[in-house]
Design a protein around this motif. Structure first.
Motif, short mmCIF file in Angstrom:
data_model
loop_
_atom_site.label_atom_id
_atom_site.label_comp_id
_atom_site.label_asym_id
_atom_site.label_seq_id
_atom_site.Cartn_x
_atom_site.Cartn_y
_atom_site.Cartn_z
N ASN A 142 -126.19 -7.32 -6.23
CA ASN A 142 -126.60 -8.65 -6.68
C ASN A 142 -125.46 -9.64 -6.48
OD1 ASN A 142 -127.64 -10.89 -7.94
ND2 ASN A 142 -128.31 -9.82 -9.78
N ALA A 143 -125.30 -10.08 -5.24
CA ALA A 143 -124.19 -10.97 -4.89
C ALA A 143 -124.29 -12.32 -5.59
CB ALA A 143 -124.14 -11.16 -3.37
N ASP A 144 -125.51 -12.80 -5.81
CA ASP A 144 -125.67 -14.09 -6.50
C ASP A 144 -125.10 -14.03 -7.91
OD1 ASP A 144 -126.92 -15.19 -4.29
OD2 ASP A 144 -128.95 -14.78 -5.02
N CYS A 182 -122.78 -12.09 -8.96
CA CYS A 182 -121.32 -11.98 -8.84
C CYS A 182 -120.71 -13.37 -8.72
CB CYS A 182 -120.96 -11.12 -7.63
SG CYS A 182 -119.27 -10.47 -7.68
N ARG A 183 -121.33 -14.23 -7.91
CA ARG A 183 -120.82 -15.60 -7.76
C ARG A 183 -120.93 -16.37 -9.07
NH1 ARG A 183 -122.97 -14.75 -2.58
NH2 ARG A 183 -125.04 -15.48 -3.17
N HIS A 228 -120.79 -3.99 -11.02
CA HIS A 228 -119.50 -4.64 -11.21
C HIS A 228 -119.36 -5.01 -12.68
CE1 HIS A 228 -118.93 -6.19 -6.81
NE2 HIS A 228 -118.65 -4.90 -6.95
#
Length: 199
Positions: free
Chosen positions: A154-156, A158-159, A187
């Motif tokens: 879930n990169a969004d 993380c940002r 993470h």
């Protein structure tokens, strides 16, 4: 006779409203005023593909909005968790959710999570809402540390965590299942009450 604990007595989440300018954070509950009704708004949010994939709201089966709302109200009443609906300031529509709850109340450790519907994404709302709720919890409930977990994929999220001032602390292997029955790596981000808040 009830014995008072001065530490946990301070560590209580009391219902409040937080104003972000373009959005308002209000406690979830059956009486929440949302255009079209709070139950239909929750059902619609649960059908958003990203919410369904990454949020416990989607879970492993159909959402039971009444159960969700009752649980939010019970936790507010007990002071153990703060669940905020993120509402658009202009029309009152549901933009998303921010949740903060104790994981170790005695030690002052809480966990935060969030989701936004598709129409509310892309304007920094999740990071601003997470920052506002964290600041409120530090100032009003004596939170010492706030942890934030998200799937590695879930990169969004993380940002959002990084913009909200939650530094990356490590990867937890096979730590959570997001409704699919398969445990995934997450993470861990966290911030301390003493960390500076982002502008």
């Amino acid at each position: 006779m009830t014995i008072s604990d001065p530490v946990t007595d301070r560590r209580v989440f009391r219902p409040t409203v937080l104003d972000l300018g373009d959005a308002t954070l209000r406690p979830w509950g059956r009486a929440l005023d949302v255009p079209g009704g709070v139950v239909p708004a929750l059902v619609a949010a649960s059908r958003d593909p990203a919410v369904a994939r990454w949020s416990p709201l989607g879970g492993t089966g159909p959402v039971v909005p009444e159960t969700y709302l009752d649980r939010c109200e019970e936790r507010w009443a007990a002071g153990t968790a703060a669940s905020f609906a993120v509402l658009d300031a202009a029309d009152g529509s549901l933009c998303g959710n921010v949740y903060l709850g104790w994981t170790d109340r005695e030690d002052g450790v809480a966990m935060i999570g969030y989701w936004l519907v598709a129409a509310a994404r892309g304007r920094g709302l999740a990071s601003r809402a997470a920052t506002a709720v964290t600041r409120w919890a530090v100032e009003h409930a004596d939170v010492r540390r706030v942890e934030l977990y998200h799937a590695v994929a879930n990169a969004d999220s993380c940002r959002v965590a990084e913009r909200a001032g939650f530094p990356y602390e490590g990867t937890l292997r096979g730590s959570y299942t997001y409704g699919g029955g398969v445990y995934v790596d997450e993470h861990l981000h966290a911030r301390l009450a003493s960390d500076p808040f982002p502008d």
